[in-house]
Every structure is written in C-alpha cells, then in structure tokens.
Design a protein around this motif. Structure first.
Motif, PDB file in Angstrom:
ATOM      1  N   MET A   1       5.238   4.495 -11.624  1.00 16.79           N
ATOM      2  CA  MET A   1       6.272   3.701 -10.954  1.00 16.79           C
ATOM      3  C   MET A   1       7.650   4.890 -10.467  1.00 16.79           C
ATOM      4  SD  MET A   1       6.766   0.560 -10.358  1.00 16.79           S
ATOM      5  CE  MET A   1       6.202  -0.232 -11.722  1.00 16.79           C
ATOM      6  N   GLU A   2       7.959   5.843 -11.459  1.00 11.82           N
ATOM      7  CA  GLU A   2       8.731   6.804 -11.159  1.00 11.82           C
ATOM      8  C   GLU A   2       8.227   7.942 -10.006  1.00 11.82           C
ATOM      9  OE1 GLU A   2       9.984   9.132 -14.695  1.00 11.82           O
ATOM     10  OE2 GLU A   2      11.478  10.270 -13.491  1.00 11.82           O
TER      11      GLU A   2
ATOM     12  N   GLU B   1       8.405  -2.438  -7.609  1.00  9.93           N
ATOM     13  CA  GLU B   1       7.401  -3.105  -8.414  1.00  9.93           C
ATOM     14  C   GLU B   1       6.211  -3.789  -7.499  1.00  9.93           C
ATOM     15  OE1 GLU B   1       6.886  -6.006 -12.254  1.00  9.93           O
ATOM     16  OE2 GLU B   1       8.988  -5.334 -11.360  1.00  9.93           O
ATOM     17  N   TYR B   2       6.530  -4.335  -6.491  1.00 12.14           N
ATOM     18  CA  TYR B   2       5.648  -5.120  -5.802  1.00 12.14           C
ATOM     19  C   TYR B   2       4.605  -4.221  -5.161  1.00 12.14           C
ATOM     20  CZ  TYR B   2       3.827  -8.007  -1.855  1.00 12.14           C
ATOM     21  OH  TYR B   2       3.099  -8.656  -0.918  1.00 12.14           O
ATOM     22  N   THR B   3       5.216  -3.029  -4.287  1.00 10.13           N
ATOM     23  CA  THR B   3       4.265  -2.005  -3.766  1.00 10.13           C
ATOM     24  C   THR B   3       3.614  -1.357  -4.949  1.00 10.13           C
ATOM     25  OG1 THR B   3       6.229  -1.663  -2.333  1.00 10.13           O
ATOM     26  CG2 THR B   3       4.437   0.267  -2.358  1.00 10.13           C
ATOM     27  N   ALA B   4       3.970  -1.000  -5.985  1.00 10.73           N
ATOM     28  CA  ALA B   4       3.154  -0.285  -7.205  1.00 10.73           C
ATOM     29  C   ALA B   4       2.086  -1.329  -7.356  1.00 10.73           C
ATOM     30  CB  ALA B   4       4.174  -0.051  -8.512  1.00 10.73           C
ATOM     31  N   ALA B   5       2.320  -2.597  -7.712  1.00 12.59           N
ATOM     32  CA  ALA B   5       1.284  -3.494  -8.101  1.00 12.59           C
ATOM     33  C   ALA B   5       0.160  -3.611  -6.848  1.00 12.59           C
ATOM     34  CB  ALA B   5       1.735  -4.900  -8.270  1.00 12.59           C
ATOM     35  N   LYS B   6       0.496  -3.492  -5.679  1.00  3.59           N
ATOM     36  CA  LYS B   6      -0.497  -3.724  -4.709  1.00  3.59           C
ATOM     37  C   LYS B   6      -1.210  -2.326  -4.688  1.00  3.59           C
ATOM     38  CE  LYS B   6      -0.158  -6.908  -1.622  1.00  3.59           C
ATOM     39  NZ  LYS B   6      -1.132  -7.687  -1.189  1.00  3.59           N
ATOM     40  N   LEU B   7      -0.629  -1.017  -4.978  1.00  2.00           N
ATOM     41  CA  LEU B   7      -1.483   0.056  -5.196  1.00  2.00           C
ATOM     42  C   LEU B   7      -2.538   0.020  -6.325  1.00  2.00           C
ATOM     43  CD1 LEU B   7       1.099   2.830  -4.327  1.00  2.00           C
ATOM     44  CD2 LEU B   7      -0.689   1.955  -2.917  1.00  2.00           C
TER      45      LEU B   7
ATOM     46  N   GLY C   1      -4.095  -2.582  -7.021  1.00  2.00           N
ATOM     47  CA  GLY C   1      -4.941  -3.801  -6.834  1.00  2.00           C
ATOM     48  C   GLY C   1      -4.523  -5.128  -7.297  1.00  2.00           C
ATOM     49  N   ARG C   2      -3.152  -5.185  -8.016  1.00  2.00           N
ATOM     50  CA  ARG C   2      -2.738  -6.426  -8.541  1.00  2.00           C
ATOM     51  C   ARG C   2      -1.758  -7.271  -7.479  1.00  2.00           C
ATOM     52  NH1 ARG C   2      -0.581  -8.632 -13.203  1.00  2.00           N
ATOM     53  NH2 ARG C   2       0.230 -10.778 -12.772  1.00  2.00           N
ATOM     54  N   ALA C   3      -2.119  -8.573  -7.129  1.00  2.00           N
ATOM     55  CA  ALA C   3      -1.353  -9.164  -6.211  1.00  2.00           C
ATOM     56  C   ALA C   3      -0.325  -9.955  -6.710  1.00  2.00           C
ATOM     57  CB  ALA C   3      -2.504 -10.211  -5.341  1.00  2.00           C
ATOM     58  N   TYR C   4       0.930  -9.747  -6.524  1.00  2.00           N
ATOM     59  CA  TYR C   4       1.907 -10.552  -6.544  1.00  2.00           C
ATOM     60  C   TYR C   4       2.490 -11.227  -5.397  1.00  2.00           C
ATOM     61  CZ  TYR C   4       3.127  -8.143 -11.349  1.00  2.00           C
ATOM     62  OH  TYR C   4       2.945  -7.866 -12.381  1.00  2.00           O
ATOM     63  N   THR C   5       3.154 -12.276  -5.560  1.00  2.78           N
ATOM     64  CA  THR C   5       3.944 -12.867  -4.427  1.00  2.78           C
ATOM     65  C   THR C   5       5.208 -12.424  -4.274  1.00  2.78           C
ATOM     66  OG1 THR C   5       4.530 -14.980  -5.517  1.00  2.78           O
ATOM     67  CG2 THR C   5       2.109 -14.707  -4.686  1.00  2.78           C
ATOM     68  N   TYR C   6       5.801 -12.643  -3.058  1.00  2.00           N
ATOM     69  CA  TYR C   6       7.212 -12.393  -2.984  1.00  2.00           C
ATOM     70  C   TYR C   6       8.103 -13.267  -3.678  1.00  2.00           C
ATOM     71  CZ  TYR C   6       5.903  -9.596   1.275  1.00  2.00           C
ATOM     72  OH  TYR C   6       5.293  -8.731   2.101  1.00  2.00           O
ATOM     73  N   GLU C   7       7.468 -14.783  -3.758  1.00  2.00           N
ATOM     74  CA  GLU C   7       8.204 -15.371  -4.820  1.00  2.00           C
ATOM     75  C   GLU C   7       8.363 -15.212  -6.064  1.00  2.00           C
ATOM     76  OE1 GLU C   7       7.590 -17.072  -0.841  1.00  2.00           O
ATOM     77  OE2 GLU C   7       6.127 -16.529  -2.472  1.00  2.00           O
TER      78      GLU C   7
END
Length: 555
Positions: free
Chosen positions: A471-472, A500-506, A508-514
């Motif tokens: 993340m850092e 956090e959203y972008t790191a999860a995407k990289l 392969g973990r899918a978060y929602t904006y909500e």
C-alpha cells in the motif's frame, strides 16, 4: 474373493469409521488389481484421512509414475496433502500442475478456494499460465475487459487468436463480431455472426446481433423475420434477458424492450445499476409511458448523483410537456446526445474529455460517428479525438484516412491531428527513456502520511506487513508521478478510500464504492471521483465500469 470383494469390505468399514480396517481392505484390493488406479487412490485417501499425508503422497506419486499418468486429479490430492503439512510452496506447485494438465476441471471450485488460501499463506497470488479445463477462457475474459474498456482493436486481435485456437468457442466469436461492429467493420462482423449460427442455429447472442446487422443494411424482410422470432422468446438467464432487451430497443421494439428491462429491475443483481434504470426509462419514454420514464430517471439520479444524464432527460420531458409536442424519442446510450456533448465541451472541455477517456460507450459512439456521421459531426469528432489522444484514437484516425470516399478537408483535419498525436507520443517516449523520476515519500508531508495512516487504521489487524508495504509503495508511486505538481491533499478520507480500493483491484479483490464509502464515512460518489483521479495517474483506466453495460457475452 477378488478386488471387488475387498473394495466392498473397505467401504463398509469406512461407513463405520473403521479406518484401519478400510486401509487393510484397500491394500488387498490393490494386491488383486495393481493396475487399477482407483484402488490406489482410495488407499491414498484413507492415508490422508488418518493424517499420514506423506504416505498418501507416495501412493499418489506411484499412480502418476507407474500406473496411469492421465490421473491428473492426483496432483490436486497431493496439493491438499502438502497444504495439510503446511508445505505451501509444494502445494502451490502441485495445484498449478493440476490446473494446467487436468482436462475435466472436476475440482475447479475447490482449486479456487485453495488458491485463496495459498495467496494468504504465501503473501502473493498463485501464477497460473493457463487452465486446461477452461481453454481460452482466461484470454476471453481479458478480451471482454478490453472490449468493455473501448479498446476494440486490441480486443479484436486477442479474440481472433482465441477463435483460431478454439473454433467452437462461440462466446469469443460473438464478441469478436461486436468488436468488428464497434469498429465499423460491418461485413466482417456479419460474417462472424453467420459462422456462429452455422455452428449453433439457436444461439441467442448471435440471433440478436444478426437482427441488428440486418437493420444496419436496411434489410427489412430479414430483420422482421428475426424480430418476430425474438419477440416471443422468454430467456431464462438474466444475461440473455439483458441482451434481448437491448436488442429490441435498438430495433425500435420499445415495449418489448421495456418488458425485459422491468424483469431485470426485479433482480437484486441488476437493480443497483444506474445505467439499467436509464435503459428502462428510455424504453418507457419511447413507448409513451412518460410517468414511468420519469420515475426510472429519478432512481438513476439517486444511484448516480454526479451524472448529468438523468437531469438532462427529465428537463427534456418537462419542456415537451410545456410545449405540448406530445412525443419524445431518446437514444439508449448512457451519455448525452452528440450535440449536447459538444455544447458542453465548449464550456468545460477538460471534464468532458476525461469522461470520454474513461467511458467506453462514448468512445465507441465517436468512432461510429467518425465513419457514419454527417460531415460537420465528423469534423467535431476529429477535433474531440485530439483531446482523448491514445492508441485507439490513432488507430481510428489511420483507418479513417484509408477510406476512399471521405471528404479531402476532413482527411486533412484527421491527418493534422494524427501527426500531432504521433509527435506527442514520441516526446513522451523520450521523457520516459530519460532519467528516473524522483521518488516521493509519504512522510514528506503530514497530509500525505495521514492518507496512509487512515488506510492502515481501516485494515484488518491481522493484515500482514507485506500488504502494508504494498500500500505504501502504491501511494508513493502515485505521488512520485505527480511530483512536483502534487495537489493539496485536503480530503484525506477520500484519498484513503481510493488508495485501498485501487490496491484491492490490483490484487484481484473487488470492493464496491459503497463498501469503501461506509468504511471511511464518505459518499460513494466521492470514492468514485478520487478513484478516477488515481486511475488517470497510475494507468488503471477502465476499472470504473459503472454506468456502462456493453452487449458482450460472458462464458
């Protein structure tokens, strides 16, 4: 007494949880039929149940080396045994071998669960080059992502390779036809669909696409024949319902489209998508159901408060009522009409340029207009494409210059834009080849560090140090690319959620904006805005697909 006799005894012993007896009987079955791999596997299974994982793996290795090398499921059993022994590196090797060699995919769900476990234990994803039981499917998903990001030429190239390798992969053929269609290569698109229907005459995606192609050719007789067939079709799968709804809308059968869109709105998987409410509103409006259309656009506005599209059409409806015109026809595309877009471009060019860069549907409509619009529209599109300035734009302009019947002045305008883009690209390449950019550390400024601290506070306490370093590094890379023009970081919660959203995407973990909004106590639209800004700098374009649902086919 034969192998079957001892097999039956072993099974009875298993039913009574008498593992020692079951093992003894399976050993006897192996003695009677040493060439039967099933008996060996049963014995390996008992050994694993009793905790003798090494003994189980010796039996499984014997099966692969001496009895039947096609028993690829043995690799999966071995991976389980290694995982139980906490030999995760060995488990990963066995699991990769299973995925790359097993043709049936019997344990695919379990294998995916094990990959998640290994990801957690090894602090890195499992790298699988190919999955034999899903031949071409990984590549197909990559092609779909390109298609949905508006990268039609790249998607077509990948899909062509998939179809050459797997001729019976009909979903890939259908999406290849769409790639050709969006690029304006209609003859190739139609031929590709005809190939699909030759292999499977009842393919719904193929039939829908063919009906649209007949409409493009003004072939009213063939179009009506297909429309009549599709009008009485009631698909079971939700994806097919969506495909049929959008097709009927494109073909002008708006009431049929509205019926199918309403079916989708009752489904929890779809009813949080603002674009679906727009499509339903358009179908209702074009059918004359203006109150229903207004209701759907209001819901669209609620789900996508930053969008100007619902307000624009609600205002259009209000003007229609005041002027007593009586009817109003609207396009299904989830963006503003061309004329309105260009008006706004003059007022706020930068904002709409960014929207065009990130919205594949707008991009595809530009490419469409470049080939089939009126001359004044084509000129506006050419000037607009200069602002978007990417590889896909260059490809579109190059194809435009090859068109024999185009106006010479338009070609001159396209040539000037293309020369400018190529010059900019060369300068960028020179800069990238120059000295390495300065690395910026988050602790240089209190607000930069505060973003990182907020992310660490929201993360699970069990999160390992590797994830935190990851993340850092992502945040430091983002700041480094902006340096020295780093903006004032005021909304640290918004930036933390985006990070956090972008790191999860990289990963392969899918978060929602909500989810991110709830975690950081901000609105989902704020999360979306900051994610887009990070995407624009970090090169993760295309991650935000809300509001756009192209007519691609999943597997």
């Amino acid at each position: 007494m034969n192998a079957n006799f001892f097999f039956d005894r072993a099974v009875r012993s298993l039913d009574r949880y008498q593992y020692d007896k079951a093992l003894k009987y399976f050993r006897k079955a192996v003695e009677y039929e040493p060439e039967n791999p099933v008996n060996h596997c049963n014995m390996a299974g008992i050994l694993s149940e009793t905790g003798d994982y090494e003994g189980s793996n010796r039996v499984l290795r014997h099966v692969l080396d001496e009895v039947d090398s096609t028993m690829t499921e043995c690799h999966f059993y071995m991976a389980n045994n290694y995982a139980n022994m906490e030999l995760f590196e060995e488990a990963e090797k066995a699991l990769i071998t299973y995925l790359e060699e097993d043709p049936s995919g019997q344990f695919m769900d379990e294998a995916e669960e094990m990959m998640e476990l290994l990801h957690y234990e090894l602090n890195r994803p499992t790298k699988v080059n190919r999955i034999k039981s899903r031949e071409g499917m990984v590549e197909h998903e990559n092609a779909r992502a390109l298609l949905e990001d508006g990268k039609f030429a790249q998607a077509a190239k990948l899909l062509e390779a998939i179809v050459d390798e797997c001729p019976d992969f009909l979903a890939a053929r259908n999406n290849l036809a769409l790639a050709y269609y969006y690029m304006g290569r209609f003859a190739k698109a139609k031929q590709t669909i005809e190939d699909v229907l030759e292999l499977e005459p009842g393919n719904l995606h193929g039939l829908c696409n063919l009906a649209i192609f007949f409409q493009h050719e003004n072939n009213a007789e063939q179009r009506e024949r297909l429309v009549n067939m599709l009008a009485v079709t009631v698909p079971f799968h939700q994806e097919h319902v969506f495909k049929l709804a959008t097709t009927m809308g494109i073909l002008g059968k708006h009431e049929a489209a509205y019926d199918n869109f309403r079916r989708l709105l009752k489904n929890e998987e779809f009813n949080s998508d603002p674009s679906l409410y727009h499509y339903a509103a358009v179908a209702a409006c074009n059918s004359g159901y203006y109150d229903a259309a207004a209701k759907h656009w209001r819901q669209c506005k609620k789900l996508d408060p930053e969008s100007v599209i619902p307000d624009f059409y609600l205002a259009q409806m209000q003007q229609m009522k005041q002027s007593e015109v009586g009817t109003m026809k609207v396009s299904y595309h989830y963006h503003l009409p061309f004329d309105e877009q260009f008006k706004r471009w003059e007022q706020d060019g930068d904002a709409l340029t960014e929207e065009a860069k990130h919205n594949p549907l707008i991009r595809s409509s530009f490419f469409w207009a470049l080939r089939h619009g009126e001359p004044h529209i084509k000129l506006q599109v050419i000037r607009t494409l200069e602002r978007i300035a990417d590889e896909e734009v260059q490809h579109a302009l190059q194809l435009f210059l090859q068109e024999p019947g185009e106006d010479a002045e338009l070609k001159d305008a396209a040539r000037l834009v293309l020369q400018q883009l190529e010059s900019d690209s060369a300068r960028l390449h020179e800069r990238e080849a120059g000295p390495k950019a300065r690395e910026v550390r988050p602790d240089w400024h209190h607000s930069w560090q505060e973003v990182l601290d907020k992310v660490f506070q929201s993360m699970d306490k069990r999160t390992d140090p590797f994830r935190k370093r990851e993340m850092e590094a992502l945040w430091s890379g983002f700041l480094s690319r902006l340096y020295p023009d780093i903006p004032n970081i005021r909304n640290t919660s918004g930036w933390a959620a985006a990070l956090e959203y972008t790191a999860a995407k990289l990963r392969g973990r899918a978060y929602t904006y909500e989810e991110m909004a709830d975690r950081y106590g901000i609105s989902s639209s704020t999360v979306r805005r900051y994610v887009r800004q990070m995407d624009g700098i970090c090169g993760n374009k295309g991650e935000d697909k809300e509001g756009f649902r192209p007519f691609t086919e999943k597997i």
